[in-house]
Design a protein around this motif. Structure first.
Motif, PDB file in Angstrom:
ATOM      1  N   ALA A 110      -6.490 -14.258  32.322  1.00  7.68           N
ATOM      2  CA  ALA A 110      -5.351 -13.341  32.248  1.00  7.68           C
ATOM      3  C   ALA A 110      -5.377 -12.533  30.960  1.00  7.68           C
ATOM      4  CB  ALA A 110      -4.046 -14.125  32.363  1.00  7.68           C
ATOM      5  N   ILE A 111      -5.768 -13.164  29.866  1.00 10.04           N
ATOM      6  CA  ILE A 111      -5.816 -12.472  28.578  1.00 10.04           C
ATOM      7  C   ILE A 111      -6.905 -11.398  28.588  1.00 10.04           C
ATOM      8  CG2 ILE A 111      -6.422 -12.764  26.135  1.00 10.04           C
ATOM      9  CD1 ILE A 111      -5.029 -15.492  26.250  1.00 10.04           C
ATOM     10  N   VAL A 112      -8.056 -11.702  29.178  1.00  6.57           N
ATOM     11  CA  VAL A 112      -9.140 -10.717  29.257  1.00  6.57           C
ATOM     12  C   VAL A 112      -8.700  -9.497  30.058  1.00  6.57           C
ATOM     13  CG1 VAL A 112     -11.435 -10.273  30.199  1.00  6.57           C
ATOM     14  CG2 VAL A 112     -10.994 -12.380  28.936  1.00  6.57           C
ATOM     15  N   VAL A 113      -8.057  -9.724  31.208  1.00  3.78           N
ATOM     16  CA  VAL A 113      -7.587  -8.609  32.031  1.00  3.78           C
ATOM     17  C   VAL A 113      -6.531  -7.800  31.293  1.00  3.78           C
ATOM     18  CG1 VAL A 113      -6.403  -7.999  34.180  1.00  3.78           C
ATOM     19  CG2 VAL A 113      -8.139  -9.802  34.179  1.00  3.78           C
ATOM     20  N   ALA A 114      -5.619  -8.499  30.593  1.00  5.43           N
ATOM     21  CA  ALA A 114      -4.574  -7.800  29.843  1.00  5.43           C
ATOM     22  C   ALA A 114      -5.173  -6.954  28.721  1.00  5.43           C
ATOM     23  CB  ALA A 114      -3.566  -8.806  29.285  1.00  5.43           C
ATOM     24  N   LEU A 115      -6.170  -7.491  28.018  1.00  2.00           N
ATOM     25  CA  LEU A 115      -6.805  -6.739  26.932  1.00  2.00           C
ATOM     26  C   LEU A 115      -7.531  -5.508  27.476  1.00  2.00           C
ATOM     27  CD1 LEU A 115      -8.240  -9.597  24.680  1.00  2.00           C
ATOM     28  CD2 LEU A 115      -6.276  -8.122  24.204  1.00  2.00           C
ATOM     29  N   TRP A 116      -8.160  -5.653  28.634  1.00  2.00           N
ATOM     30  CA  TRP A 116      -8.827  -4.490  29.252  1.00  2.00           C
ATOM     31  C   TRP A 116      -7.803  -3.419  29.590  1.00  2.00           C
ATOM     32  CZ3 TRP A 116     -13.600  -2.582  30.056  1.00  2.00           C
ATOM     33  CH2 TRP A 116     -13.718  -1.527  30.960  1.00  2.00           C
ATOM     34  N   SER A 117      -6.674  -3.821  30.161  1.00  2.00           N
ATOM     35  CA  SER A 117      -5.633  -2.862  30.523  1.00  2.00           C
ATOM     36  C   SER A 117      -5.095  -2.149  29.282  1.00  2.00           C
ATOM     37  CB  SER A 117      -4.500  -3.581  31.256  1.00  2.00           C
ATOM     38  OG  SER A 117      -3.458  -2.690  31.574  1.00  2.00           O
ATOM     39  N   VAL A 118      -4.893  -2.899  28.206  1.00  2.00           N
ATOM     40  CA  VAL A 118      -4.406  -2.289  26.963  1.00  2.00           C
ATOM     41  C   VAL A 118      -5.420  -1.289  26.426  1.00  2.00           C
ATOM     42  CG1 VAL A 118      -3.838  -2.761  24.549  1.00  2.00           C
ATOM     43  CG2 VAL A 118      -2.901  -4.215  26.354  1.00  2.00           C
ATOM     44  N   LEU A 119      -6.706  -1.666  26.453  1.00  3.48           N
ATOM     45  CA  LEU A 119      -7.752  -0.771  25.963  1.00  3.48           C
ATOM     46  C   LEU A 119      -7.810   0.503  26.793  1.00  3.48           C
ATOM     47  CD1 LEU A 119     -10.222  -0.219  24.148  1.00  3.48           C
ATOM     48  CD2 LEU A 119     -11.609  -1.449  25.830  1.00  3.48           C
ATOM     49  N   GLU A 120      -7.663   0.360  28.119  1.00  2.00           N
ATOM     50  CA  GLU A 120      -7.758   1.520  29.009  1.00  2.00           C
ATOM     51  C   GLU A 120      -6.584   2.479  28.822  1.00  2.00           C
ATOM     52  OE1 GLU A 120      -7.651   2.497  33.803  1.00  2.00           O
ATOM     53  OE2 GLU A 120      -7.847   0.440  33.098  1.00  2.00           O
ATOM     54  N   ARG A 121      -5.382   1.945  28.582  1.00  4.11           N
ATOM     55  CA  ARG A 121      -4.176   2.777  28.530  1.00  4.11           C
ATOM     56  C   ARG A 121      -3.697   3.052  27.101  1.00  4.11           C
ATOM     57  NH1 ARG A 121      -1.523   4.026  32.915  1.00  4.11           N
ATOM     58  NH2 ARG A 121       0.302   4.486  31.626  1.00  4.11           N
ATOM     59  N   ARG A 122      -4.415   2.594  26.105  1.00  4.90           N
ATOM     60  CA  ARG A 122      -3.966   2.776  24.727  1.00  4.90           C
ATOM     61  C   ARG A 122      -3.833   4.261  24.390  1.00  4.90           C
ATOM     62  NH1 ARG A 122      -6.797   3.156  19.868  1.00  4.90           N
ATOM     63  NH2 ARG A 122      -8.736   2.769  21.007  1.00  4.90           N
ATOM     64  N   GLY A 123      -2.669   4.638  23.888  1.00  6.22           N
ATOM     65  CA  GLY A 123      -2.430   6.012  23.486  1.00  6.22           C
ATOM     66  C   GLY A 123      -1.953   6.916  24.594  1.00  6.22           C
ATOM     67  N   LEU A 124      -1.909   6.430  25.839  1.00  8.22           N
ATOM     68  CA  LEU A 124      -1.449   7.266  26.946  1.00  8.22           C
ATOM     69  C   LEU A 124       0.076   7.303  26.991  1.00  8.22           C
ATOM     70  CD1 LEU A 124      -3.767   6.194  29.918  1.00  8.22           C
ATOM     71  CD2 LEU A 124      -4.000   8.177  28.415  1.00  8.22           C
ATOM     72  N   PRO A 125       0.646   8.380  27.535  1.00 10.37           N
ATOM     73  CA  PRO A 125       2.088   8.393  27.776  1.00 10.37           C
ATOM     74  C   PRO A 125       2.484   7.269  28.722  1.00 10.37           C
ATOM     75  CG  PRO A 125       1.157  10.602  27.993  1.00 10.37           C
ATOM     76  CD  PRO A 125       0.004   9.654  27.893  1.00 10.37           C
ATOM     77  N   ALA A 126       3.731   6.844  28.618  1.00  8.61           N
ATOM     78  CA  ALA A 126       4.200   5.757  29.475  1.00  8.61           C
ATOM     79  C   ALA A 126       4.124   6.135  30.950  1.00  8.61           C
ATOM     80  CB  ALA A 126       5.636   5.373  29.097  1.00  8.61           C
ATOM     81  N   ARG A 127       4.366   7.409  31.263  1.00  8.68           N
ATOM     82  CA  ARG A 127       4.279   7.890  32.649  1.00  8.68           C
ATOM     83  C   ARG A 127       3.363   9.100  32.685  1.00  8.68           C
ATOM     84  NH1 ARG A 127       9.591   9.267  35.375  1.00  8.68           N
ATOM     85  NH2 ARG A 127      10.040  10.398  33.440  1.00  8.68           N
ATOM     86  N   LEU A 128       2.426   9.083  33.609  1.00 11.66           N
ATOM     87  CA  LEU A 128       1.457  10.165  33.715  1.00 11.66           C
ATOM     88  C   LEU A 128       1.824  11.119  34.850  1.00 11.66           C
ATOM     89  CD1 LEU A 128      -1.829   8.080  33.347  1.00 11.66           C
ATOM     90  CD2 LEU A 128      -0.872   9.653  31.656  1.00 11.66           C
ATOM     91  N   PRO A 129       1.362  12.371  34.781  1.00 11.03           N
ATOM     92  CA  PRO A 129       1.557  13.282  35.919  1.00 11.03           C
ATOM     93  C   PRO A 129       0.953  12.695  37.182  1.00 11.03           C
ATOM     94  CG  PRO A 129       0.812  14.482  33.977  1.00 11.03           C
ATOM     95  CD  PRO A 129       0.691  13.026  33.648  1.00 11.03           C
ATOM     96  N   HIS A 130       1.614  12.890  38.315  1.00 10.15           N
ATOM     97  CA  HIS A 130       1.151  12.283  39.550  1.00 10.15           C
ATOM     98  C   HIS A 130       1.698  13.054  40.746  1.00 10.15           C
ATOM     99  CE1 HIS A 130       5.052  10.460  38.583  1.00 10.15           C
ATOM    100  NE2 HIS A 130       5.249  10.410  39.885  1.00 10.15           N
ATOM    101  N   ARG A 131       1.077  12.846  41.891  1.00  6.73           N
ATOM    102  CA  ARG A 131       1.559  13.422  43.128  1.00  6.73           C
ATOM    103  C   ARG A 131       2.605  12.490  43.741  1.00  6.73           C
ATOM    104  NH1 ARG A 131      -2.086  17.501  45.124  1.00  6.73           N
ATOM    105  NH2 ARG A 131      -0.760  17.654  46.961  1.00  6.73           N
ATOM    106  N   THR A 132       3.666  13.064  44.244  1.00  9.47           N
ATOM    107  CA  THR A 132       4.717  12.280  44.883  1.00  9.47           C
ATOM    108  C   THR A 132       4.364  12.051  46.355  1.00  9.47           C
ATOM    109  OG1 THR A 132       6.006  14.227  45.540  1.00  9.47           O
ATOM    110  CG2 THR A 132       6.390  13.339  43.330  1.00  9.47           C
ATOM    111  N   ARG A 133       5.216  11.288  47.039  1.00  7.30           N
ATOM    112  CA  ARG A 133       4.965  11.016  48.465  1.00  7.30           C
ATOM    113  C   ARG A 133       4.981  12.290  49.296  1.00  7.30           C
ATOM    114  NH1 ARG A 133       9.037   6.652  50.581  1.00  7.30           N
ATOM    115  NH2 ARG A 133      10.451   7.774  49.190  1.00  7.30           N
TER     116      ARG A 133
END
Length: 237
Positions: A110-133
Motif C-alpha cells: 500500500a505504501i509503494v502504491v501511495a508513493l507512486w501516486s504522490v510522485l505522479e500527481r505532485r504539483g498538479l492542481p487538485a482538479r484537472l480539466p476533464h470532459r463531463t458526461r
C-alpha cells in the motif's frame, strides 16, 4: 484563519468554466494562466488531450512541469496497480493456505502504491480539466478575472460556482454504501468469531470496505452550491 495584509492580497477567487462540446475545437483562449491568472503562460496538453480534442491550455511554469511529468508517468500507473493487486492476491492466498503470514507486507505494498501516486500527481492542481458526461469540457478553479475574459471572448462558455453533478445517481451510491457497510460488518463478525488469528484481514480488508462504504454514503448527501472558491497561495487549487 486570518492572513497578514500582504498575504490577503494573494488570495484568489476561483470559479469553474464549462465549454459546450461543440465549441471545444473553436475556442479563443486568452493568453492568461488558468492556474495563477498571470500573463505569458506556458501552453501545455492536459492529461486527456491525447484521446480527446482538447486544446492546449495556458498554465504557470510550475504546473506545466508537473503536467509533463504526469504525462510521462501516467502510462505506467495501470501496471503498478496490476502488479500490486496480483502481489496482494498471491500473498492473501498463501496466507489463507498457511494460516499465517507477514502482516507488514500488506502495508508495504500500500505504501509503494501511495508513493507512486504522490510522485505522479505532485504539483498538479487538485482538479484537472476533464470532459463531463455530456461531452462538455470543464476547467475547474480558474481565477474569476480569467474566467471573465474566457466568457467575453467565447459567447456560450459558462462560468459557474455550482458543483459538478456526481457521476451516478444517489440511489446508485446508496446501494453501494449499504452493500459495503453490510459486508464490512459481516466480515468483521465472521473473523471475530471464527477462532482464527486473521489479523491481516482485520487490519486491511474490513477498514477498507468500511471506508469505501462511508465514501459512497457521503455521495448521497446534497452537494452545496455557492460562490467562487477562495484559495491561497495563488497556485493552490
Amino acid at each position: 484563519m486570518t492572513y497578514p495584509a500582504a498575504a490577503r492580497l494573494a488570495i484568489i477567487e476561483r470559479i469553474d468554466l464549462v465549454i459546450p462540446a461543440g465549441m471545444i475545437t473553436d475556442l479563443r483562449i486568452p493568453p492568461l494562466s488558468i492556474t495563477t491568472g498571470t500573463p505569458d503562460p506556458e501552453w501545455t496538453d492536459v492529461p486527456q488531450s491525447r484521446r480527446l480534442p482538447i486544446p492546449q491550455l495556458p498554465v504557470d511554469p510550475r504546473t506545466a512541469r508537473s503536467l509533463r511529468r504526469h504525462r510521462r508517468l501516467a502510462p505506467w500507473s495501470p501496471w503498478v496497480t496490476l502488479v500490486a493487486v496480483v502481489t496482494l492476491v498471491l500473498q492473501f492466498a498463501l496466507f489463507l493456505r498457511a494460516g499465517s503470514g507477514t502482516v507488514l507486507f500488506f502495508p508495504a505494498v500500500a505504501i509503494v502504491v501511495a508513493l507512486w501516486s504522490v510522485l505522479e500527481r505532485r504539483g498538479l492542481p487538485a482538479r484537472l480539466p476533464h470532459r463531463t458526461r455530456s461531452g462538455d469540457l470543464r476547467i475547474p478553479d480558474v481565477p474569476v478575472e480569467v474566467a471573465g475574459v474566457w466568457v467575453e471572448q467565447n459567447p456560450g462558455v459558462l462560468a459557474t460556482g455550482e458543483p459538478e453533478p456526481p457521476a451516478h445517481s444517489r440511489r446508485f451510491y446508496a446501494f453501494w454504501a449499504a452493500g459495503l457497510l453490510t459486508a464490512a460488518t459481516a466480515l468483521f463478525l465472521l473473523i471475530a468469531n471464527n477462532g482464527r488469528e486473521d489479523a491481516v484481514l482485520l487490519l486491511m480488508l474490513v477498514p477498507t470496505l468500511f471506508f469505501f462504504g462511508l465514501w459512497a454514503a457521503a455521495r448521497t448527501l446534497p452537494r452545496p452550491s455557492g460562490a467562487p472558491a477562495r484559495t491561497f497561495p495563488p497556485g493552490a487549487l
